[in-house]
Design an enzyme around this catalytic site. Structure first.
Site, PDB file in Angstrom:
ATOM      1  N   GLU A  33       0.824  -1.208   0.000  1.00 55.59           N
ATOM      2  CA  GLU A  33       0.000   0.000   0.000  1.00 55.59           C
ATOM      3  C   GLU A  33       0.858   1.259   0.000  1.00 55.59           C
ATOM      4  O   GLU A  33       0.528   2.249  -0.655  1.00 55.59           O
ATOM      5  CB  GLU A  33      -0.951   0.001   1.203  1.00 55.59           C
ATOM      6  CG  GLU A  33      -2.066  -1.030   1.121  1.00 55.59           C
ATOM      7  CD  GLU A  33      -2.989  -0.813  -0.060  1.00 55.59           C
ATOM      8  OE1 GLU A  33      -3.046   0.312  -0.603  1.00 55.59           O
ATOM      9  OE2 GLU A  33      -3.664  -1.772  -0.458  1.00 55.59           O
ATOM     10  N   TYR A 116      -6.462   5.807   4.982  1.00 52.86           N
ATOM     11  CA  TYR A 116      -6.627   4.802   3.928  1.00 52.86           C
ATOM     12  C   TYR A 116      -5.769   3.575   4.189  1.00 52.86           C
ATOM     13  O   TYR A 116      -6.258   2.435   4.146  1.00 52.86           O
ATOM     14  CB  TYR A 116      -6.282   5.389   2.556  1.00 52.86           C
ATOM     15  CG  TYR A 116      -6.141   4.294   1.515  1.00 52.86           C
ATOM     16  CD1 TYR A 116      -7.269   3.676   0.985  1.00 52.86           C
ATOM     17  CD2 TYR A 116      -4.881   3.841   1.112  1.00 52.86           C
ATOM     18  CE1 TYR A 116      -7.152   2.641   0.072  1.00 52.86           C
ATOM     19  CE2 TYR A 116      -4.764   2.803   0.203  1.00 52.86           C
ATOM     20  CZ  TYR A 116      -5.899   2.209  -0.312  1.00 52.86           C
ATOM     21  OH  TYR A 116      -5.775   1.171  -1.206  1.00 52.86           O
ATOM     22  N   ASP A 134      -9.607   5.940  -0.883  1.00 54.62           N
ATOM     23  CA  ASP A 134      -8.523   6.504  -1.696  1.00 54.62           C
ATOM     24  C   ASP A 134      -9.141   7.176  -2.925  1.00 54.62           C
ATOM     25  O   ASP A 134     -10.359   7.366  -3.013  1.00 54.62           O
ATOM     26  CB  ASP A 134      -7.508   5.437  -2.087  1.00 54.62           C
ATOM     27  CG  ASP A 134      -8.084   4.398  -3.029  1.00 54.62           C
ATOM     28  OD1 ASP A 134      -9.326   4.370  -3.235  1.00 54.62           O
ATOM     29  OD2 ASP A 134      -7.303   3.596  -3.586  1.00 54.62           O
TER      30      ASP A 134
END
Length: 348
Positions: A33, A116, A134
């Site tokens: 991520e 997020y 996001d």
């Protein structure tokens, strides 16, 4: 069927085969991520695999030096992400025994982890019912519910987070979040969304009103500021003169060839000559341009020329610079286009 049911049915048939989805390891999800921020999936795959091969667990990464971490991040840009990841992993090892905590509030407190990323880790790794909002989610929900408010505004983000939480299923919240990621990447793309094959087109108000191409609403991007730079390639006794950038600021801690910013039409040769003498104590004769690159950051654009410089004389001890051989270049994290020049010199 509900929005979640339709979306998950599509996801289970069309999910992307991504290396960080092979298991539900929270550390691997965290790494992926962070890498995926501001970077395309295809570009990340190779970096991710090299990273996991070298740093397979938080404990291994925590023991690495910042310079080695930056070297493995070389080319992904936004290097503060790598520094924060290293700091976060060291905190996980010190405070949580090397295991990423399950609670999203604790995850959110780690360096470089926002709402997020915390939501993605908690939902995917630990099956927590936590939204992960996001750019994909902002775009998808703006179209689904025909929201005409600016998605850069916190009020709009909160509204979309509420909608996402309302439609998130109690079971498989991680799959739901990943389904939205894939939908945004494959179908509900920024320009010319593929509405004809979208599993949610029957629920989409933007599609029904034929305004999907105008959504989401966002402010116009500012053009990056142009910065004119000149860099000197000074070779003496088989070694090049280099320096490390400051510990804070743009490309902090990265290596570069001596560089000067040119303003007001200043001549590159005169500026380089002056900088190399006053800051490095080296007298040189600036020659021809050897390399030229345009490098765009989010807020500025480097127009940088690299000049061959003949070394004439200089101080043996320098505060600003170091002499490094070509064999050392591959183990140094370079700043932006300096990496391309270092590679070119090493291969020549």
């Amino acid at each position: 069927m509900t929005l979640a049911t339709q979306l998950l049915d599509w996801y289970y048939e069309n999910a992307r085969d991504l290396p960080w989805r092979q298991d539900k390891d929270a550390y691997k999800i965290w790494v992926s991520e962070i890498m995926l921020q501001q970077t395309r999936v295809e570009a990340v795959k190779g970096y991710y695999q090299r990273w996991i091969d070298r740093f397979p667990t938080p404990a291994v990464l925590a023991e690495a030096s910042e310079q080695e971490v930056l070297q493995y991040w070389q080319g992904l840009g936004y290097y503060s992400r790598a520094r924060n990841l290293l700091a976060g992993v060291r905190e996980v090892c010190a405070a949580y025994g090397g295991e990423v905590p399950e609670d999203e509030q604790l995850i959110r407190q780690l360096p470089g982890v926002g709402d997020y990323t915390a939501g993605a880790i908690a939902s995917i790794a630990y099956n927590r019912r936590v939204p992960a909002v996001d750019g994909n989610v902002l775009r998808i929900f703006s179209r689904l519910f025909c929201l005409e408010s600016d998605i850069s505004k916190q009020a709009t983000k909160r509204e979309i987070a509420g909608l996402l939480h309302r439609h998130m299923p109690d079971s498989s919240p991680g799959d739901f979040n990943q389904a939205l990621m894939d939908l945004g990447s494959m179908i509900c793309i920024p320009r010319r969304p593929r509405c004809q094959v979208c599993p949610l087109s029957n629920l989409c108000e933007g599609y029904a009103r034929e305004v999907q191409d105008t959504l989401p609403v966002r402010p116009a991007k500012k053009e990056p500021v142009l910065v004119q730079l000149a860099a000197g390639l000074v070779l003496q006794d088989g070694k090049y003169l280099v320096r490390q950038r400051p510990a804070k600021g743009l490309l902090a801690g990265m290596w570069e060839f001596p560089t000067v910013e040119l303003t007001g039409g200043q001549a590159a040769d005169r500026c380089l000559t002056a900088v190399l003498w006053h800051e490095f104590g080296q007298e040189v004769d600036v020659g021809e341009e050897q390399f030229h690159y345009i490098h765009i950051f989010s807020h500025r654009k480097w127009d940088i020329s690299f000049f061959s410089c003949q070394w004439l004389s200089g101080n043996g001890v320098m505060k600003e610079g170091q002499w490094r051989s070509l064999t050392e270049f591959s183990n140094m994290p370079w700043a932006g286009p300096h990496h391309k020049v270092a590679l070119a010199l090493a291969e020549s």
